[in-house]
Design a protein around this motif. Structure first.
Motif, short mmCIF file in Angstrom:
data_model
loop_
_atom_site.label_atom_id
_atom_site.label_comp_id
_atom_site.label_asym_id
_atom_site.label_seq_id
_atom_site.Cartn_x
_atom_site.Cartn_y
_atom_site.Cartn_z
N ASP A 4 23.67 29.71 24.52
CA ASP A 4 24.20 29.05 25.71
C ASP A 4 25.73 29.12 25.74
OD1 ASP A 4 21.69 28.35 26.56
OD2 ASP A 4 21.79 26.30 25.76
N GLU A 10 22.49 34.76 34.10
CA GLU A 10 21.29 34.07 34.55
C GLU A 10 20.38 33.88 33.34
OE1 GLU A 10 19.62 36.27 37.79
OE2 GLU A 10 21.52 36.25 38.90
N ARG A 11 19.44 32.96 33.45
CA ARG A 11 18.57 32.64 32.31
C ARG A 11 17.86 33.88 31.75
NH1 ARG A 11 15.34 27.36 31.68
NH2 ARG A 11 17.14 26.87 32.94
N ALA A 12 17.27 34.70 32.63
CA ALA A 12 16.54 35.89 32.17
C ALA A 12 17.48 36.88 31.49
CB ALA A 12 15.83 36.55 33.35
N GLU A 13 18.70 37.02 32.00
CA GLU A 13 19.68 37.92 31.40
C GLU A 13 20.06 37.45 30.01
OE1 GLU A 13 21.97 39.35 35.47
OE2 GLU A 13 22.64 37.51 34.45
N ALA A 14 20.29 36.15 29.85
CA ALA A 14 20.64 35.59 28.54
C ALA A 14 19.51 35.80 27.54
CB ALA A 14 20.96 34.11 28.68
N GLU A 15 18.27 35.66 27.99
CA GLU A 15 17.13 35.89 27.10
C GLU A 15 17.04 37.35 26.68
OE1 GLU A 15 13.65 34.35 29.03
OE2 GLU A 15 14.38 32.29 28.95
#
Length: 62
Positions: A22, A11-16
């Motif tokens: 990406d 998820e976006r927050a996990e990747a951050e």
């Protein structure tokens, strides 16, 4: 003990949080340790960048 390992895109927050570019998948590792009656004693849920991991399991066979 039951261990479940699955791969997915973060998820976006996990990747951050993991500072992932990406398209890099993550490994989700869920471990549940139970006593003889089946009662859960410990649960670990870990998210790992898949491009930086090597998993090895050793099981004693009786």
């Amino acid at each position: 003990m039951t261990e479940r390992v699955s791969a997915r895109l973060p998820e976006r927050a996990e990747a951050e949080l993991l500072d992932l570019p990406d398209g890099v998948p993550v490994l989700s590792v869920l471990v549940v340790a139970c006593d003889a009656s089946g009662q859960a004693l410990q649960v670990s849920d870990v998210l790992l960048p898949a491009d930086r991991q090597e998993l090895e399991d050793t099981y004693r066979l009786n």
